[in-house]
Motif scaffolding. Structure first.
Motif, PDB file in Angstrom:
ATOM      1  N   UNK A 111       0.831  -1.233  -0.040  1.00 24.19           N
ATOM      2  CA  UNK A 111       0.063   0.067   0.186  1.00 24.19           C
ATOM      3  C   UNK A 111       0.732   1.205  -0.070  1.00 24.19           C
ATOM      4  N   UNK A 112       0.762   2.051  -1.042  1.00 21.99           N
ATOM      5  CA  UNK A 112       1.577   3.304  -0.964  1.00 21.99           C
ATOM      6  C   UNK A 112       0.875   4.410  -0.341  1.00 21.99           C
ATOM      7  N   UNK A 113      -0.560   4.305  -0.335  1.00 23.38           N
ATOM      8  CA  UNK A 113      -1.316   5.356   0.373  1.00 23.38           C
ATOM      9  C   UNK A 113      -2.062   4.933   1.642  1.00 23.38           C
ATOM     10  N   UNK A 114      -2.156   5.688   2.599  1.00 24.48           N
ATOM     11  CA  UNK A 114      -3.065   5.110   3.429  1.00 24.48           C
ATOM     12  C   UNK A 114      -4.673   5.438   3.233  1.00 24.48           C
ATOM     13  N   UNK A 115      -5.330   4.424   3.696  1.00 22.90           N
ATOM     14  CA  UNK A 115      -6.762   4.546   3.240  1.00 22.90           C
ATOM     15  C   UNK A 115      -7.555   4.509   4.634  1.00 22.90           C
ATOM     16  N   UNK A 116      -8.474   5.579   4.711  1.00 25.89           N
ATOM     17  CA  UNK A 116      -9.276   5.760   5.601  1.00 25.89           C
ATOM     18  C   UNK A 116     -10.741   4.826   5.313  1.00 25.89           C
ATOM     19  N   UNK A 117     -10.786   3.732   6.318  1.00 30.41           N
ATOM     20  CA  UNK A 117     -11.794   2.994   5.872  1.00 30.41           C
ATOM     21  C   UNK A 117     -13.101   3.289   6.526  1.00 30.41           C
ATOM     22  N   UNK A 118     -14.266   3.655   5.984  1.00 33.24           N
ATOM     23  CA  UNK A 118     -15.471   3.866   6.539  1.00 33.24           C
ATOM     24  C   UNK A 118     -16.586   3.256   6.092  1.00 33.24           C
ATOM     25  N   UNK A 119     -17.252   2.488   6.667  1.00 31.12           N
ATOM     26  CA  UNK A 119     -18.190   1.532   6.303  1.00 31.12           C
ATOM     27  C   UNK A 119     -19.379   1.982   6.725  1.00 31.12           C
ATOM     28  N   UNK A 120     -20.479   1.367   5.694  1.00 31.51           N
ATOM     29  CA  UNK A 120     -21.844   1.707   6.001  1.00 31.51           C
ATOM     30  C   UNK A 120     -22.567   0.557   6.094  1.00 31.51           C
ATOM     31  N   UNK A 121     -23.591   0.273   6.999  1.00 27.73           N
ATOM     32  CA  UNK A 121     -24.358  -0.708   7.143  1.00 27.73           C
ATOM     33  C   UNK A 121     -26.054  -0.224   7.199  1.00 27.73           C
ATOM     34  N   UNK A 122     -26.777  -1.087   6.908  1.00 27.26           N
ATOM     35  CA  UNK A 122     -28.182  -0.898   6.959  1.00 27.26           C
ATOM     36  C   UNK A 122     -29.055  -1.807   7.629  1.00 27.26           C
ATOM     37  N   UNK A 123     -30.038  -1.375   8.184  1.00 26.39           N
ATOM     38  CA  UNK A 123     -31.070  -2.385   8.805  1.00 26.39           C
ATOM     39  C   UNK A 123     -30.780  -2.404  10.336  1.00 26.39           C
ATOM     40  N   UNK A 124     -31.715  -2.350  11.153  1.00 31.18           N
ATOM     41  CA  UNK A 124     -31.652  -2.238  12.573  1.00 31.18           C
ATOM     42  C   UNK A 124     -31.066  -3.377  13.237  1.00 31.18           C
ATOM     43  N   UNK A 125     -31.523  -4.525  12.448  1.00 30.96           N
ATOM     44  CA  UNK A 125     -30.798  -5.862  13.080  1.00 30.96           C
ATOM     45  C   UNK A 125     -29.360  -6.052  12.831  1.00 30.96           C
ATOM     46  N   UNK A 126     -29.080  -5.728  11.715  1.00 29.09           N
ATOM     47  CA  UNK A 126     -27.710  -5.671  11.462  1.00 29.09           C
ATOM     48  C   UNK A 126     -26.677  -4.539  12.243  1.00 29.09           C
ATOM     49  N   UNK A 127     -27.347  -3.539  12.400  1.00 35.04           N
ATOM     50  CA  UNK A 127     -26.450  -2.508  13.050  1.00 35.04           C
ATOM     51  C   UNK A 127     -26.418  -2.770  14.674  1.00 35.04           C
ATOM     52  N   UNK A 128     -27.594  -3.481  15.040  1.00 38.05           N
ATOM     53  CA  UNK A 128     -27.722  -3.999  16.286  1.00 38.05           C
ATOM     54  C   UNK A 128     -26.352  -5.063  16.592  1.00 38.05           C
ATOM     55  N   UNK A 129     -26.417  -5.777  15.518  1.00 41.65           N
ATOM     56  CA  UNK A 129     -25.196  -6.754  15.749  1.00 41.65           C
ATOM     57  C   UNK A 129     -23.974  -6.263  15.956  1.00 41.65           C
ATOM     58  N   UNK A 130     -23.619  -5.370  14.872  1.00 42.25           N
ATOM     59  CA  UNK A 130     -22.178  -4.703  14.927  1.00 42.25           C
ATOM     60  C   UNK A 130     -21.855  -3.839  16.034  1.00 42.25           C
ATOM     61  N   UNK A 131     -23.189  -3.053  16.471  1.00 43.08           N
ATOM     62  CA  UNK A 131     -22.639  -2.488  17.705  1.00 43.08           C
ATOM     63  C   UNK A 131     -22.310  -3.209  19.012  1.00 43.08           C
ATOM     64  N   UNK A 132     -22.915  -4.621  19.004  1.00 52.34           N
ATOM     65  CA  UNK A 132     -22.750  -5.351  20.182  1.00 52.34           C
ATOM     66  C   UNK A 132     -21.308  -5.842  19.918  1.00 52.34           C
ATOM     67  N   UNK A 133     -21.046  -6.307  18.565  1.00 49.22           N
ATOM     68  CA  UNK A 133     -19.421  -6.575  18.345  1.00 49.22           C
ATOM     69  C   UNK A 133     -18.430  -5.451  18.821  1.00 49.22           C
ATOM     70  N   UNK A 134     -18.791  -4.358  18.425  1.00 49.10           N
ATOM     71  CA  UNK A 134     -17.705  -3.382  18.538  1.00 49.10           C
ATOM     72  C   UNK A 134     -17.610  -3.180  20.118  1.00 49.10           C
TER      73      UNK A 134
END
Length: 257
Positions: A111-134
Protein backbone atom coordinates in the motif's frame (compact mmCIF):
# COMPACT_ATOMS: atom_id res chain seq x y z
CA UNK A 1 -43.89 -37.04 -4.14
CA UNK A 2 -46.08 -34.29 -5.53
CA UNK A 3 -44.60 -32.06 -8.17
CA UNK A 4 -44.27 -29.17 -5.71
CA UNK A 5 -42.66 -31.38 -3.04
CA UNK A 6 -40.19 -32.76 -5.57
CA UNK A 7 -39.38 -29.27 -6.83
CA UNK A 8 -38.75 -28.11 -3.26
CA UNK A 9 -36.50 -31.11 -2.59
CA UNK A 10 -34.51 -30.55 -5.80
CA UNK A 11 -34.06 -26.86 -5.04
CA UNK A 12 -32.94 -27.60 -1.48
CA UNK A 13 -30.43 -30.23 -2.62
CA UNK A 14 -28.99 -27.75 -5.12
CA UNK A 15 -28.48 -25.27 -2.32
CA UNK A 16 -26.57 -27.99 -0.50
CA UNK A 17 -24.17 -28.30 -3.44
CA UNK A 18 -25.70 -30.89 -5.78
CA UNK A 19 -26.05 -30.17 -9.47
CA UNK A 20 -29.57 -30.03 -10.87
CA UNK A 21 -29.24 -33.44 -12.54
CA UNK A 22 -27.76 -34.98 -9.36
CA UNK A 23 -30.65 -33.61 -7.32
CA UNK A 24 -33.21 -34.87 -9.84
CA UNK A 25 -31.68 -38.35 -9.98
CA UNK A 26 -31.52 -38.60 -6.18
CA UNK A 27 -35.17 -37.55 -5.89
CA UNK A 28 -36.23 -39.96 -8.66
CA UNK A 29 -34.67 -42.85 -6.72
CA UNK A 30 -36.54 -42.13 -3.48
CA UNK A 31 -39.82 -44.00 -4.19
CA UNK A 32 -38.14 -47.07 -5.74
CA UNK A 33 -35.69 -49.68 -4.46
CA UNK A 34 -33.37 -49.50 -7.49
CA UNK A 35 -33.49 -48.49 -11.14
CA UNK A 36 -31.53 -48.47 -14.38
CA UNK A 37 -30.52 -45.28 -16.16
CA UNK A 38 -33.43 -45.68 -18.56
CA UNK A 39 -35.92 -46.08 -15.71
CA UNK A 40 -34.49 -43.07 -13.90
CA UNK A 41 -34.76 -41.02 -17.09
CA UNK A 42 -38.38 -42.07 -17.54
CA UNK A 43 -39.22 -41.01 -13.97
CA UNK A 44 -37.45 -37.66 -14.16
CA UNK A 45 -36.55 -34.85 -16.53
CA UNK A 46 -32.96 -36.05 -16.76
CA UNK A 47 -31.85 -37.25 -20.23
CA UNK A 48 -30.61 -40.84 -20.15
CA UNK A 49 -27.17 -39.74 -21.35
CA UNK A 50 -26.89 -37.45 -18.31
CA UNK A 51 -28.07 -39.99 -15.73
CA UNK A 52 -24.70 -41.81 -15.66
CA UNK A 53 -22.69 -38.67 -14.93
CA UNK A 54 -25.13 -37.54 -12.27
CA UNK A 55 -25.14 -41.00 -10.67
CA UNK A 56 -21.34 -41.06 -10.60
CA UNK A 57 -21.34 -37.69 -8.86
CA UNK A 58 -23.84 -38.97 -6.32
CA UNK A 59 -21.75 -42.11 -5.81
CA UNK A 60 -18.68 -39.99 -5.00
CA UNK A 61 -20.75 -38.12 -2.42
CA UNK A 62 -21.89 -41.42 -0.89
CA UNK A 63 -25.52 -40.82 -1.78
CA UNK A 64 -25.99 -43.58 -4.34
CA UNK A 65 -24.88 -47.20 -4.59
CA UNK A 66 -24.14 -48.69 -8.02
CA UNK A 67 -24.73 -52.32 -8.93
CA UNK A 68 -22.31 -53.41 -11.64
CA UNK A 69 -24.86 -55.47 -13.56
CA UNK A 70 -25.83 -55.26 -17.19
CA UNK A 71 -27.40 -52.77 -17.37
CA UNK A 72 -26.08 -51.01 -14.28
CA UNK A 73 -28.60 -50.29 -11.57
CA UNK A 74 -28.63 -47.54 -9.00
CA UNK A 75 -30.19 -47.12 -5.58
CA UNK A 76 -30.24 -44.23 -3.12
CA UNK A 77 -28.74 -44.74 0.33
CA UNK A 78 -30.95 -44.17 3.38
CA UNK A 79 -31.83 -40.61 4.26
CA UNK A 80 -29.92 -40.65 7.56
CA UNK A 81 -26.80 -41.84 5.76
CA UNK A 82 -27.32 -39.27 3.00
CA UNK A 83 -27.71 -36.49 5.56
CA UNK A 84 -24.47 -37.52 7.27
CA UNK A 85 -22.54 -37.62 3.98
CA UNK A 86 -23.85 -34.21 2.89
CA UNK A 87 -23.09 -32.68 6.28
CA UNK A 88 -19.53 -33.98 6.13
CA UNK A 89 -19.11 -32.61 2.59
CA UNK A 90 -20.43 -29.19 3.63
CA UNK A 91 -18.01 -29.09 6.55
CA UNK A 92 -15.09 -30.04 4.29
CA UNK A 93 -15.99 -27.32 1.81
CA UNK A 94 -16.40 -24.82 4.63
CA UNK A 95 -12.96 -25.71 6.01
CA UNK A 96 -11.40 -25.37 2.55
CA UNK A 97 -13.09 -22.02 1.96
CA UNK A 98 -11.99 -20.48 5.24
CA UNK A 99 -8.49 -21.89 5.02
CA UNK A 100 -8.20 -20.20 1.62
CA UNK A 101 -9.62 -16.96 3.02
CA UNK A 102 -7.16 -17.10 5.91
CA UNK A 103 -4.30 -17.52 3.43
CA UNK A 104 -5.54 -14.48 1.51
CA UNK A 105 -5.52 -12.43 4.70
CA UNK A 106 -1.90 -13.39 5.35
CA UNK A 107 -0.71 -12.18 1.96
CA UNK A 108 1.07 -8.82 2.24
CA UNK A 109 -0.40 -5.91 0.33
CA UNK A 110 1.83 -3.17 -0.98
CA UNK A 111 0.00 0.00 0.00
CA UNK A 112 1.53 3.27 -1.09
CA UNK A 113 -1.31 5.33 0.38
CA UNK A 114 -3.10 5.27 3.71
CA UNK A 115 -6.78 4.53 3.27
CA UNK A 116 -9.40 5.74 5.71
CA UNK A 117 -11.94 2.93 5.96
CA UNK A 118 -15.47 4.14 6.58
CA UNK A 119 -18.19 1.51 6.31
CA UNK A 120 -21.94 1.75 5.98
CA UNK A 121 -24.47 -0.79 7.19
CA UNK A 122 -28.26 -0.83 6.82
CA UNK A 123 -31.09 -2.29 8.85
CA UNK A 124 -31.68 -2.17 12.59
CA UNK A 125 -30.90 -5.84 13.19
CA UNK A 126 -27.59 -5.66 11.31
CA UNK A 127 -26.63 -2.47 13.14
CA UNK A 128 -27.55 -4.05 16.49
CA UNK A 129 -25.20 -6.94 15.78
CA UNK A 130 -22.35 -4.59 14.80
CA UNK A 131 -22.87 -2.37 17.85
CA UNK A 132 -22.79 -5.39 20.18
CA UNK A 133 -19.66 -6.73 18.47
CA UNK A 134 -17.84 -3.38 18.69
CA UNK A 135 -18.77 -3.02 22.36
CA UNK A 136 -17.38 -6.49 23.10
CA UNK A 137 -13.98 -5.36 21.75
CA UNK A 138 -13.76 -2.24 23.95
CA UNK A 139 -10.70 -1.83 26.14
CA UNK A 140 -11.27 1.20 28.36
CA UNK A 141 -14.16 3.54 27.50
CA UNK A 142 -17.61 3.41 25.87
CA UNK A 143 -20.01 6.26 25.13
CA UNK A 144 -23.43 5.18 23.89
CA UNK A 145 -26.49 7.21 23.05
CA UNK A 146 -29.84 6.32 21.47
CA UNK A 147 -32.92 8.33 20.61
CA UNK A 148 -35.55 5.60 20.78
CA UNK A 149 -36.08 2.51 22.98
CA UNK A 150 -36.68 0.49 19.81
CA UNK A 151 -32.93 0.75 19.17
CA UNK A 152 -32.09 -0.91 22.46
CA UNK A 153 -31.65 -4.48 21.33
CA UNK A 154 -31.22 -7.03 24.11
CA UNK A 155 -27.77 -8.02 22.83
CA UNK A 156 -26.63 -4.39 22.91
CA UNK A 157 -27.83 -3.91 26.50
CA UNK A 158 -26.19 -7.19 27.54
CA UNK A 159 -22.92 -6.17 25.89
CA UNK A 160 -22.94 -2.81 27.70
CA UNK A 161 -23.66 -4.54 31.02
CA UNK A 162 -20.82 -6.99 30.50
CA UNK A 163 -18.41 -4.20 29.56
CA UNK A 164 -19.28 -2.34 32.76
CA UNK A 165 -18.83 -5.50 34.82
CA UNK A 166 -15.43 -6.02 33.17
CA UNK A 167 -14.26 -2.66 34.49
CA UNK A 168 -14.73 -0.62 31.32
CA UNK A 169 -16.01 2.94 31.77
CA UNK A 170 -19.49 2.96 30.26
CA UNK A 171 -21.29 6.27 29.72
CA UNK A 172 -24.88 6.20 28.45
CA UNK A 173 -26.94 9.20 27.46
CA UNK A 174 -30.17 10.10 25.70
CA UNK A 175 -32.57 12.96 25.33
CA UNK A 176 -35.43 10.50 25.64
CA UNK A 177 -36.47 9.72 29.25
CA UNK A 178 -37.87 6.36 28.15
CA UNK A 179 -34.42 5.31 26.96
CA UNK A 180 -32.82 6.40 30.23
CA UNK A 181 -35.51 4.61 32.25
CA UNK A 182 -34.99 1.38 30.34
CA UNK A 183 -31.28 1.45 31.08
CA UNK A 184 -31.91 2.28 34.74
CA UNK A 185 -34.20 -0.75 34.97
CA UNK A 186 -31.30 -2.89 33.79
CA UNK A 187 -28.92 -1.43 36.36
CA UNK A 188 -27.08 0.84 33.93
CA UNK A 189 -26.76 4.52 34.79
CA UNK A 190 -27.95 6.82 32.00
CA UNK A 191 -27.72 10.61 31.81
CA UNK A 192 -30.56 12.53 30.20
CA UNK A 193 -29.82 15.72 28.31
CA UNK A 194 -32.42 18.36 27.38
CA UNK A 195 -33.95 17.76 23.97
CA UNK A 196 -36.66 19.72 22.21
CA UNK A 197 -39.31 17.63 20.44
CA UNK A 198 -38.61 17.52 16.72
CA UNK A 199 -40.61 15.29 14.41
CA UNK A 200 -38.07 15.89 11.66
CA UNK A 201 -35.16 14.71 13.76
CA UNK A 202 -33.61 11.69 12.02
CA UNK A 203 -30.86 10.98 14.54
CA UNK A 204 -30.54 7.37 15.55
CA UNK A 205 -27.74 6.34 17.87
CA UNK A 206 -24.07 6.96 18.47
CA UNK A 207 -21.31 4.73 19.80
CA UNK A 208 -17.76 5.80 20.60
CA UNK A 209 -15.25 3.25 21.89
CA UNK A 210 -11.84 4.01 23.37
CA UNK A 211 -10.39 6.73 21.15
CA UNK A 212 -10.59 5.22 17.71
CA UNK A 213 -13.96 3.55 17.07
CA UNK A 214 -17.08 5.46 16.05
CA UNK A 215 -20.55 4.42 14.86
CA UNK A 216 -23.38 6.84 14.11
CA UNK A 217 -26.79 6.19 12.60
CA UNK A 218 -29.72 8.06 11.12
CA UNK A 219 -33.28 7.09 10.32
CA UNK A 220 -34.20 7.20 6.65
CA UNK A 221 -37.91 7.44 5.72
CA UNK A 222 -39.20 4.64 3.53
CA UNK A 223 -42.50 4.96 1.64
CA UNK A 224 -43.36 7.93 3.94
CA UNK A 225 -44.49 5.52 6.66
CA UNK A 226 -41.74 3.39 8.07
CA UNK A 227 -38.18 4.29 8.94
CA UNK A 228 -35.05 2.32 8.26
CA UNK A 229 -31.80 2.80 10.14
CA UNK A 230 -28.56 3.44 8.27
CA UNK A 231 -25.21 3.74 10.03
CA UNK A 232 -21.60 4.44 9.23
CA UNK A 233 -18.72 3.21 11.35
CA UNK A 234 -14.97 3.38 11.35
CA UNK A 235 -12.30 1.67 13.41
CA UNK A 236 -8.68 2.69 13.93
CA UNK A 237 -8.71 5.63 11.52
CA UNK A 238 -7.93 9.31 11.84
CA UNK A 239 -11.56 10.00 11.01
CA UNK A 240 -12.71 7.86 13.95
CA UNK A 241 -10.18 9.46 16.31
CA UNK A 242 -11.40 12.98 15.46
CA UNK A 243 -15.08 12.13 15.94
CA UNK A 244 -14.54 10.20 19.17
CA UNK A 245 -12.49 13.10 20.49
CA UNK A 246 -15.25 15.58 19.69
CA UNK A 247 -17.87 13.34 21.26
CA UNK A 248 -15.79 12.84 24.42
CA UNK A 249 -15.31 16.62 24.72
CA UNK A 250 -19.04 17.24 24.36
CA UNK A 251 -19.90 14.52 26.85
CA UNK A 252 -17.39 15.78 29.40
CA UNK A 253 -18.84 19.32 29.20
CA UNK A 254 -22.37 17.93 29.47
CA UNK A 255 -21.46 15.96 32.59
CA UNK A 256 -19.98 19.10 34.18
CA UNK A 257 -23.20 21.06 33.79
Amino acid sequence: MTDSTEADAIAALQRLGLSKYEAQVFCALQPIEKATASEISQNSDVPRSQVYGAAEGLEKLGLVDVQQSNPRQFRAVGLDEARAHLQAEIEREQDRAFEALDSLQQQPIDETETQEDIWTIKGQETINDRVAQLISNANSRIIFGARDPMMLDENVITALSKARDDGIDVFITSGNPDVCELFEERGLEASQFPMKPDNNDRSGRVLAIDSDVILMSVLVPIHDENQNEVAFWSDGTGFASILTGLLETWFSKFMET
